[in-house]
Scaffold this motif. Structure first.
Motif, short mmCIF file in Angstrom:
data_model
loop_
_atom_site.label_atom_id
_atom_site.label_comp_id
_atom_site.label_asym_id
_atom_site.label_seq_id
_atom_site.Cartn_x
_atom_site.Cartn_y
_atom_site.Cartn_z
N THR A 72 45.58 38.04 40.02
CA THR A 72 45.58 38.90 39.37
C THR A 72 44.32 39.81 39.73
O THR A 72 44.40 41.05 38.85
CB THR A 72 44.44 37.71 38.52
OG1 THR A 72 45.38 36.30 37.45
CG2 THR A 72 43.82 38.14 37.30
N GLU A 73 43.60 39.21 40.83
CA GLU A 73 42.39 40.46 41.49
C GLU A 73 43.53 41.77 41.83
O GLU A 73 43.51 42.85 41.86
CB GLU A 73 41.42 40.29 43.01
CG GLU A 73 40.36 39.11 41.85
CD GLU A 73 40.02 38.42 43.32
OE1 GLU A 73 38.65 38.46 42.63
OE2 GLU A 73 40.49 37.75 44.06
N SER A 90 43.28 45.74 39.92
CA SER A 90 43.18 46.62 41.38
C SER A 90 43.99 47.96 41.79
O SER A 90 45.62 48.03 40.96
CB SER A 90 43.25 46.49 42.75
OG SER A 90 43.84 45.64 43.58
N SER A 91 44.13 48.95 42.35
CA SER A 91 45.47 49.95 42.45
C SER A 91 46.30 49.34 43.61
O SER A 91 46.14 49.72 44.91
CB SER A 91 44.69 50.93 43.45
OG SER A 91 45.53 52.32 43.31
N GLU A 104 46.77 45.09 29.96
CA GLU A 104 45.92 45.36 30.95
C GLU A 104 44.47 45.17 30.47
O GLU A 104 43.64 44.18 31.79
CB GLU A 104 45.76 46.47 32.03
CG GLU A 104 44.98 46.57 33.28
CD GLU A 104 45.40 48.14 34.43
OE1 GLU A 104 44.93 48.10 34.99
OE2 GLU A 104 46.19 48.86 33.63
N ASN A 105 43.78 45.33 29.70
CA ASN A 105 42.43 45.45 28.91
C ASN A 105 41.67 43.81 29.45
O ASN A 105 40.94 43.26 29.41
CB ASN A 105 41.93 46.29 27.81
CG ASN A 105 41.88 48.16 28.19
OD1 ASN A 105 41.44 48.16 29.47
ND2 ASN A 105 41.96 48.44 26.77
N LEU A 106 42.82 42.93 28.69
CA LEU A 106 43.08 41.60 28.40
C LEU A 106 42.73 41.16 29.55
O LEU A 106 41.99 40.00 29.90
CB LEU A 106 43.47 41.73 27.41
CG LEU A 106 44.27 41.90 25.97
CD1 LEU A 106 44.88 41.22 24.74
CD2 LEU A 106 42.62 40.83 24.67
N ASP A 132 36.68 41.51 38.52
CA ASP A 132 35.95 42.92 39.50
C ASP A 132 37.22 42.80 40.77
O ASP A 132 36.69 42.26 41.33
CB ASP A 132 34.00 42.77 39.45
CG ASP A 132 33.36 43.49 40.18
OD1 ASP A 132 33.85 44.88 40.11
OD2 ASP A 132 32.14 43.37 40.50
N SER A 133 37.25 43.69 40.61
CA SER A 133 37.76 44.51 41.39
C SER A 133 37.86 45.26 42.87
O SER A 133 38.14 46.51 43.84
CB SER A 133 39.64 45.20 41.24
OG SER A 133 39.95 44.39 39.89
#
Length: 739
Positions: free
Chosen positions: A632-633, A637-638, A601-603, A609-610
């Motif tokens: 992707t966004e 996000s949650s 998830e970090n990559l 920016d969510s």
């Protein structure tokens, strides 16, 4: 006018007599008369010498002392006559002093085989005139029928007459008399080797003080039984060097010790100077075994080291560039430290350039040790080493490195070099591949921020050694990157330059690469710049590589996706597709084994920016609002707050947009939306969006991994597996109905 004077004691008639005699003397004032008179005196000496010889041999009627006294008197007659002759002679040429005094003629008056006659002849006629002996005379003398004992009398006499400073005459006598006579095959005893007990006696009797002029090869040619080992103490330093060269001493340290015992007897510095000069005669360098070479160097340095403080520039050059060259590869760090302890920078430069000549012959540990000493000298001299007096003839930083470190610079680090305020760009061409890697990655150098600097580094690498230099560079490059915990080169322009120049340089070598070579380059060396890879980059890969090589390349590209942020991985992903399409014969059908895509998830979310999405959906979750953001966004996000209808809306508009997302993105999205995923898929299956299967393929691959990963062992073995898998099958139906 003369006047009569009775008180003068001379009458008029007497005056006429004196005047007449005076005019007569003036008439005889010519060189012929001088030569004739000198010749007659010399002939008279011959006659008197014959009488002396007769009296000496006739019942020994003369005592030894009286005989010696008369001999000296006769010799003085010749010497004084020669002195008068030289005092009265003019510069007239065309005659020989030796002929005037009848030197060879008088030799014919006696028996050549009688050593007593020959000794007397030499004492009276030859010795006073020896300085006038030339090449022709000596050759004629050597062809006389002397017995060996008579010849040896002459050698002894000549040895006694010549001063040690008259080297030219010594060589003339040896080359044209001694060597010629002993080489004659028509003499009664060629080489005069009979009745001599050993090499020492033979050498002394037949050569006397002239023995040191001969070469060992000549001595051995004149006497097959000659042994240099028997006469080491009689050999000159040059002959000792010749002995070392010809005797197999290259492997014998004991013999070297014996030789140096002789060299240390007397003026050791002059002796070892002559010894080493002979070893390097005609530009040849004697090849010692390393252990013996070390021994010679150690013994030599003990002799010369006390004299080093008195050496000038020419001395240092003569020793370190000429005399020591055959053993200089054994020069140790301790020796170098002593040699440079108090030298000025000019002499230091001479020493460095000297040992640089033998750099290739030095063992690795010695190169490193010498480098440490050189760095120590430069560090201690930092206050003056860059002053004008120490930079005479040095125009650039590259020349500074060459003058102060020579090839030993490659055993330093870039960090050690930059202490001396050198410009990295200016010294690129003299840096080793490892140092270039350090320079490129050095934060202070700023090299990775300047594409032109990177180009200069890689141009230097490719022009100086091709693949080998590149390999050494990347070995250092990857090691430093690991130490600094750097994953990728941050500057895209530097990435592009490094990758493209490297692949271009390697292209000719790819034809000969083995699978392990492709593995090293595509999985290790190029990993930090893999983000710059494009399908066009792979055109340099030959189409005839093995499938094993293809798989190593593919594996390297796929591995890079594990650490490349999503935003910079597009080139690699498209390159993977291009590679598979190019090598279809190696791709084969997809394996029936379950795929498992790693999700980091970090990559994926590194550049996402969510916050705006979170803020929007908190007040508006309409279809328009949902579809204004990418998958992707949403994945970053949650997404767990999405209902199944939100999910259907979002998937529908995303698929219809035909935008392709990586499997990793879909998998992360499905993992977060898993609570509403089954119901959303069933709903979505009843619809028929007009989208391409390309947009669906990544989503389906991710969906399969997510759903199968969530099935328990019992569910996989259940008779109701088809019912359980209905959402996946429904989604697949959606794909195939649009093929």
């Amino acid at each position: 006018m003369l006047q009569s004077n009775t008180t003068s004691g001379i009458s008029t008639s007497e005056e006429r007599t004196v005047t007449s005699q005076s005019n007569g003397f003036q008439d005889t004032c010519n060189s012929k008369n001088l030569r004739d008179a000198s010749h007659m005196i010399s002939a008279a000496v011959d006659t008197l010498a014959g009488e002396l010889s007769c009296k000496k041999g006739n019942n020994a009627s003369l005592t030894e002392d009286k005989s010696n006294e008369l001999e000296q008197n006769l010799r003085q007659i010749v010497q004084f006559t020669l002195k008068v002759f030289n005092g009265l002679r003019t510069n007239e040429s065309g005659f020989s002093v030796l002929d005037i005094f009848g030197v060879l003629y008088s030799l014919r008056l006696g028996n050549h085989s009688d050593p007593r006659f020959v000794r007397l002849w030499f004492s009276l006629k030859m010795a006073p005139l020896l300085p006038y002996a030339d090449e022709n005379f000596l050759i004629e003398l050597s062809n006389q029928n002397f017995s060996c004992t008579s010849f040896q009398e002459l050698v002894e006499g000549m040895s006694e007459e010549l001063t040690t400073s008259d080297k030219i005459k010594e060589k003339l006598i040896y080359r044209n008399f001694i060597q010629v006579y002993l080489s004659r095959q028509n003499s009664p005893e060629p080489g005069c080797t009979n009745n001599v007990n050993g090499s020492a006696v033979w050498l002394q009797k037949n050569f006397g003080d002239f023995s040191k002029i001969a070469t060992l090869e000549e001595l051995q040619q004149l006497n097959d039984d000659f042994s240099a080992a028997e006469v080491l103490s009689e050999l000159s330093s040059s002959q000792l060097a010749q002995y070392v060269q010809s005797s197999g001493a290259s492997n014998d340290t004991d013999l070297i010790d014996r030789v140096f015992e002789e060299l240390e007897d007397g003026n050791a510095l002059e002796n070892v100077d002559e010894f080493l000069t002979e070893l390097t005669a005609n530009g040849e360098v004697h090849d010692f075994q390393p252990a013996v070479r070390d021994h010679v160097m150690n013994r030599t340095f003990l002799i010369i080291s006390p004299h080093l403080p008195h050496f000038n520039k020419d001395d240092y050059y003569a020793w370190f560039h000429v005399k020591l060259v055959s053993i200089l590869a054994s020069f140790t760090p301790v020796m170098l430290e002593k040699a440079t302890s108090n030298v000025n920078c000019t002499n230091y430069h001479v020493i460095v350039s000297g040992i640089a000549k033998v750099f290739p012959a030095m063992p690795l540990h010695r190169k490193q040790g010498l480098t440490d000493v050189l760095l120590g000298y430069l560090t201690n001299s930092a206050s003056v080493i860059n002053e004008p007096v120490c930079r005479q003839g040095i125009e650039s930083d590259a020349e500074w490195v060459e003058a102060n470190l020579g090839p030993f610079s490659q055993f330093t680090t870039y960090s050690e070099l930059k202490v001396f305020n050198l410009s990295g760009v200016a010294v690129v061409d003299v840096l080793s591949p490892q140092q270039k890697a350090e320079f490129v990655l050095d934060a202070d150098s700023g090299a990775l921020l300047d594409v032109e600097v990177v180009k200069a580094v890689f141009t230097s690498l490719t022009e100086s050694g091709g693949e080998e230099q590149l390999n050494d560079f990347f070995q250092g490059f990857t090691n430093i990157i690991k130490q600094k915990n750097i994953t990728i080169v941050a500057n895209p322009a530097a990435q592009d330059t490094i990758l493209n120049l490297t692949l271009t340089a390697l292209a000719p070598a790819f034809e000969d690469f083995e699978p392990e070579d492709f593995q090293l380059w595509f999985q290790v060396y190029l990993a930090p710049v893999m983000a710059s890879l494009r399908p066009d980059s792979l055109r340099v890969i030959p189409r005839n590589i093995s499938c094993a090589s293809y798989r190593e390349i593919l594996s390297g590209l796929q591995q890079s996706l594990k650490f490349l942020p999503l935003a910079v991985s597009h080139g690699v992903r498209s390159s993977i597709t291009s590679l598979k399409e190019t090598f279809t014969g190696c791709s084969g059908p997809d394996s029936f084994a379950c795929k498992k895509t790693t999700v980091d998830e970090n990559l994926i979310c590194a550049a996402v920016d969510s916050s705006k999405l979170q803020q929007t959906l908190s007040s508006d979750n309409s279809s328009t609002a949902l579809c204004n953001f990418t998958i992707t966004e949403h994945a970053c996000s949650s997404a767990t707050s999405l209902t199944h209808s939100n999910l259907v809306t979002l998937m529908k508009c995303s698929l219809e947009s035909q935008r392709v997302y990586p499997v990793e993105v879909w998998k992360l999205f499905f993992q977060k939306a898993s609570p509403a995923l089954d119901q959303a898929l069933e709903t979505l299956a009843t619809m028929a969006p007009q989208n391409s299967n390309l947009a669906l393929s990544s989503a389906l691959e991710a969906l399969g991994e997510v759903k199968i990963a969530n099935l328990s062992r019992e569910q996989l073995q259940s008779e109701n597996l088809i019912q359980i898998s209905q959402p996946i099958l429904a989604a697949q139906h959606l794909l195939f109905t649009n093929l």
